[in-house]
Scaffold this active site. Structure first.
Site, short mmCIF file in Angstrom:
data_model
loop_
_atom_site.label_atom_id
_atom_site.label_comp_id
_atom_site.label_asym_id
_atom_site.label_seq_id
_atom_site.Cartn_x
_atom_site.Cartn_y
_atom_site.Cartn_z
CG HIS A 4 40.69 51.11 36.59
ND1 HIS A 4 41.50 50.00 36.64
CD2 HIS A 4 40.07 51.19 37.80
CE1 HIS A 4 41.37 49.41 37.83
NE2 HIS A 4 40.52 50.11 38.56
CG HIS A 43 49.15 46.94 38.88
ND1 HIS A 43 49.84 46.15 37.99
CD2 HIS A 43 49.48 46.48 40.13
CE1 HIS A 43 50.53 45.24 38.65
NE2 HIS A 43 50.34 45.41 39.94
N1 LIG Z 1 39.85 47.81 40.77
S1 LIG Z 1 39.17 47.36 42.15
O1 LIG Z 1 38.32 46.21 41.89
O2 LIG Z 1 38.52 48.48 42.79
C1 LIG Z 1 40.42 46.81 43.27
C2 LIG Z 1 40.43 47.29 44.59
C3 LIG Z 1 41.40 46.87 45.48
C4 LIG Z 1 42.37 45.95 45.06
C5 LIG Z 1 43.41 45.49 46.06
O3 LIG Z 1 43.41 45.93 47.19
N2 LIG Z 1 44.33 44.61 45.65
C6 LIG Z 1 45.39 44.17 46.60
C7 LIG Z 1 44.88 43.19 47.62
C8 LIG Z 1 43.92 42.27 47.34
C9 LIG Z 1 43.51 41.35 48.33
C10 LIG Z 1 44.04 41.36 49.58
C11 LIG Z 1 44.98 42.33 49.88
C12 LIG Z 1 45.38 43.22 48.89
F1 LIG Z 1 46.27 44.16 49.18
C13 LIG Z 1 42.36 45.48 43.75
C14 LIG Z 1 41.37 45.91 42.85
ZN LIG Z 2 39.74 49.73 40.35
#
Ligand SMILES: NS(=O)(=O)c1ccc(C(=O)NCc2ccccc2F)cc1
Ligand SMILES: [Zn+2]
Length: 307
Positions: free
Chosen positions: A95, A63
């Site tokens: 992003h 992603h």
């Molecule tokens: N674009 S952002 O808002 O900064 C964002 C930051 C971290 C994640 C993430 O860690 N996802 C995996 C995840 C989510 C929840 C629990 C464990 C995980 F590995 C997703 C989006």
């Molecule tokens: Zn992000």
């Protein structure tokens, strides 16, 4: 079943099917309208401490690409600003768009930047990132805009590593050549550094990339006396209660979006766009436009650290 993504069949408009919180009360990103943001004089100086030896690996997760950090100690932390307690740096990622007219997740007065950097931190009052990610005060993400300009030499080191992760890889690649040097920087808000001392503020901004010096091969140069004297002022253009901007879209993020963008050159943007969403052996699909559109504010207050 095909997982979520940014394509026509699995993009942000479809995420609500598997993740109903997509239509929740505190979703991210949002459009920030500075004149509607409330100046909050109680916002403390943002204290950012990043330790060079914590960079663990660089990963294409299909992603975005992210640089993961060792988060078993308080050596890379975020405190102050709107948050209370200590939040540990877990990873940073970006992003970006297929062209320079789009790519950021947050927008300012509807303006999109070509790229947005997210530094993801978790609240150490919880035992792990995974636990924190499901708590309303569990995460804090620092959002930094990138604008087209001079090539950013610190960014280049990360981009040089992308050749090794061109396609979605499962494991973290060692970052031997990418020891990052991030500095302990006290920020201070009110020490006479007003918007009027543009000269001083401008010269401060020359040091600004130091904060985001996300990697530099050489030993960190000792900060000169003048550097020690400089306090870095990080203006927060918008801080608000929000969510992860990708599934699982958990509503656990205190967003802290900085006003000053950092620079990225057109050639460096081309490097971001050379990454692939697809894995080895799949038909190549360029990793571009991996941003979620702005979500409804739903009555939330956005605060700023300056008038
Ligand atoms: N674009 S952002 O808002 O900064 C964002 C930051 C971290 C994640 C993430 O860690 N996802 C995996 C995840 C989510 C929840 C629990 C464990 C995980 F590995 C997703 C989006
Ligand atoms: Zn992000």
């Amino acid at each position: 079943s095909h997982g979520w993504g940014y394509g026509p069949g699995n993009g942000p408009d479809t995420w609500g099917e598997d993740f109903p919180i997509a239509n929740g009360p505190r979703q991210s990103p949002i459009n920030i309208v500075p004149k509607d943001a409330k100046y909050d004089s109680t916002l403390k100086p943002l204290k950012i401490k990043y330790d060079p030896s914590n960079a663990k690996g660089i990963l294409n997760n299909g992603h975005s690409f992210q640089v993961d950090y060792v988060d078993d100690s308080d050596s890379s932390t975020l405190t102050g600003g709107p948050i209370s307690g200590t939040y540990r740096l877990k990873q940073f990622h970006f992003h970006w768009g297929a062209s320079d007219d789009r790519g950021s997740e947050h927008t300012i007065n509807g303006i999109k930047f070509p790229c947005e950097l997210h530094l993801v931190h978790w609240n150490t009052k919880y035992p792990s990132f995974g636990d924190a990610a499901s708590q309303p005060d569990g995460l804090a993400v620092l959002g930094v805009f990138l604008k087209i300009g001079a090539a950013n030499p610190r960014l280049q080191k990360v981009l040089d590593a992308l050749d090794a992760i061109n396609t979605k890889v499962r494991t973290n690649l060692p970052l031997r050549s990418m020891q990052s040097n991030l500095y302990i920087l006290e920020t201070n808000k009110g020490s006479g550094l007003t918007r009027s001392n543009n000269g001083l503020l401008l010269s401060l901004l020359l040091f600004y990339p130091l904060l985001l010096d996300i990697c530099r091969e050489s030993r960190p140069p000792f900060l000169t006396l003048t550097q020690r004297l400089f306090f870095l002022v990080l203006w927060i253009i918008g801080t608000y209660d929000g969510s992860l901007t990708t599934p699982p879209l958990l509503e656990s993020v205190t967003w802290i979006v900085l006003r000053e963008p950092i620079s990225v050159s057109p050639a460096q943007m081309a490097k971001f766009r050379s990454l692939l969403f697809s894995g080895d052996g799949d038909a190549p699909r360029c990793m571009v436009d991996n941003y979620r559109p702005c979500q409804a504010l739903k009555g939330r207050q956005v605060r700023a650290s300056f008038k």
